[in-house]
Design a protein around this motif. Structure first.
Motif, mmCIF file in Angstrom:
data_model
loop_
_atom_site.group_PDB
_atom_site.id
_atom_site.type_symbol
_atom_site.label_atom_id
_atom_site.label_comp_id
_atom_site.label_asym_id
_atom_site.label_seq_id
_atom_site.Cartn_x
_atom_site.Cartn_y
_atom_site.Cartn_z
ATOM 1 N N LEU A 124 0.822 -1.220 0.000
ATOM 2 C CA LEU A 124 0.000 0.000 0.000
ATOM 3 C C LEU A 124 0.853 1.265 0.000
ATOM 4 O O LEU A 124 0.334 2.354 0.222
ATOM 5 N N SER A 125 2.133 1.112 -0.273
ATOM 6 C CA SER A 125 3.040 2.260 -0.189
ATOM 7 C C SER A 125 2.685 3.365 -1.180
ATOM 8 O O SER A 125 2.986 4.532 -0.953
ATOM 9 N N HIS A 126 2.017 2.985 -2.299
ATOM 10 C CA HIS A 126 1.639 3.998 -3.287
ATOM 11 C C HIS A 126 0.344 4.715 -2.887
ATOM 12 O O HIS A 126 -0.046 5.689 -3.528
ATOM 13 N N LEU A 171 -6.724 -1.157 -0.736
ATOM 14 C CA LEU A 171 -6.810 -0.643 0.625
ATOM 15 C C LEU A 171 -8.046 -1.155 1.342
ATOM 16 O O LEU A 171 -7.976 -1.533 2.526
ATOM 17 N N LEU A 172 -9.179 -1.210 0.648
ATOM 18 C CA LEU A 172 -10.403 -1.719 1.283
ATOM 19 C C LEU A 172 -10.239 -3.176 1.702
ATOM 20 O O LEU A 172 -10.663 -3.574 2.789
ATOM 21 N N ILE A 216 -2.294 -3.671 -7.879
ATOM 22 C CA ILE A 216 -2.562 -2.667 -8.907
ATOM 23 C C ILE A 216 -1.369 -1.735 -9.079
ATOM 24 O O ILE A 216 -0.873 -1.155 -8.105
ATOM 25 N N SER A 217 -0.924 -1.588 -10.309
ATOM 26 C CA SER A 217 0.166 -0.668 -10.607
ATOM 27 C C SER A 217 -0.386 0.747 -10.703
ATOM 28 O O SER A 217 -1.335 0.988 -11.466
ATOM 29 N N PRO A 218 0.142 1.693 -9.922
ATOM 30 C CA PRO A 218 -0.377 3.060 -9.975
ATOM 31 C C PRO A 218 -0.173 3.720 -11.333
ATOM 32 O O PRO A 218 -0.935 4.602 -11.713
ATOM 33 N N SER A 219 0.813 3.257 -12.092
ATOM 34 C CA SER A 219 1.074 3.850 -13.407
ATOM 35 C C SER A 219 0.215 3.233 -14.509
ATOM 36 O O SER A 219 -0.158 3.907 -15.476
ATOM 37 N N LYS A 220 -0.133 1.940 -14.358
ATOM 38 C CA LYS A 220 -0.959 1.273 -15.361
ATOM 39 C C LYS A 220 -2.040 0.426 -14.681
ATOM 40 O O LYS A 220 -1.998 -0.816 -14.710
ATOM 41 N N PRO A 221 -3.004 1.079 -14.056
ATOM 42 C CA PRO A 221 -4.062 0.313 -13.378
ATOM 43 C C PRO A 221 -4.977 -0.386 -14.375
ATOM 44 O O PRO A 221 -5.374 0.201 -15.377
#
Length: 259
Positions: A133-135, A154-155, A175-180
């Motif tokens: 969850l660091s992102h 997170l949920l 989930i990749s924050p750059s390519k969700p």
């Protein structure tokens, strides 16, 4: 348009602007009180709503007295706006209470920034060490909570904090924050919703899209139940044997366990 609906004259609008009051938030606050869309609210409704949102009851009474200029027990937006120029309680509430559209043009929900901050602080404290969850963490702003839960990770993690084992962590998509991936995000949300129901959390008219789109009242309803469950999970006789002192004369241990 909103000003015309609620009877706000151009003079009142200019006066509010000159006092550096956020008129849009003031309108949304009024709209949240004007539940029937009539363009006015009763003094009783205002007192109840202001008190519920954290205003001191005595201060709320003062605000009502100042707002209801003609004494008809109804407050129009123009009366409300004029009172805001001299009523610190209304101004403070207008600045901290957020408004957002509901199911139709007249429906407006509201929530307090303090509520979001309290939930965010809890999540930051409990899940700060989770590298997955660091992102998403820490959540730094009040409305940051809604974007933080948008990918479902997170949920799912928060639910497991409240009800350990409710979700198999291996089933949660990273989930990749750059390519969700929309598909994977939706899978996570459906997993969280299904597991929440199975854990005893009330989930009514909440779908994956509602969370992805950041519907505040639906998200806050889910998060609040998870936070409450997590807080209460440690209140048991094994962890807190002194709770037995709460037994009244004639009560048994079984009575306490039923609570």
């Amino acid at each position: 348009e909103a000003g015309a609906k609620h009877g706000l004259s151009s003079n009142a609008s200019q006066a509010l602007s000159s006092e550096d009051i956020d008129v849009s938030k003031l309108r949304k606050l009024f709209a949240s009180l004007d539940t029937d869309g009539s363009g006015s609210i009763t003094a009783g409704e205002m007192r109840s709503a202001l008190t519920k949102m954290g205003a001191d009851p005595a201060a709320a009474d003062d605000v009502i007295e100042d707002s209801d200029a003609n004494g008809d027990n109804k407050v129009t937006f123009e009366e409300f706006a004029k009172a805001a120029q001299r009523g610190a309680e209304i101004v403070a509430l207008a600045k901290k209470v957020q408004g957002y559209g509901g199911a139709d043009a007249r429906s407006v929900h509201s929530y307090a920034e303090e509520e979001c901050k309290a939930f965010s602080d809890f999540i930051n404290a409990r899940l700060a060490d989770d590298e997955n969850l660091s992102h998403l963490l820490p959540i730094a702003t009040a409305d940051g909570l809604f974007s933080a839960v948008s990918d479902g990770m997170l949920l799912c993690r928060l639910l497991n904090e409240a009800a350990p084992g409710a979700i198999d962590e291996r089933a949660v998509n990273r989930i990749s924050p750059s390519k969700p991936s929309r598909f994977h995000v939706t899978e996570n949300q459906n997993l969280a919703i299904s597991a929440a129901k199975g854990s005893g959390i009330k989930v009514v008219n909440v779908g994956a899209e509602d969370i992805i789109e950041g519907q505040p009242h639906l998200i806050l309803g889910l998060v609040w139940q998870m936070v409450k469950m997590a807080l209460l999970s440690k209140i048991n006789l094994r962890s807190n044997p002194f709770l037995i002192r709460l037994l009244l004369e004639g009560e048994t241990l079984e009575d306490l366990l039923k609570l």
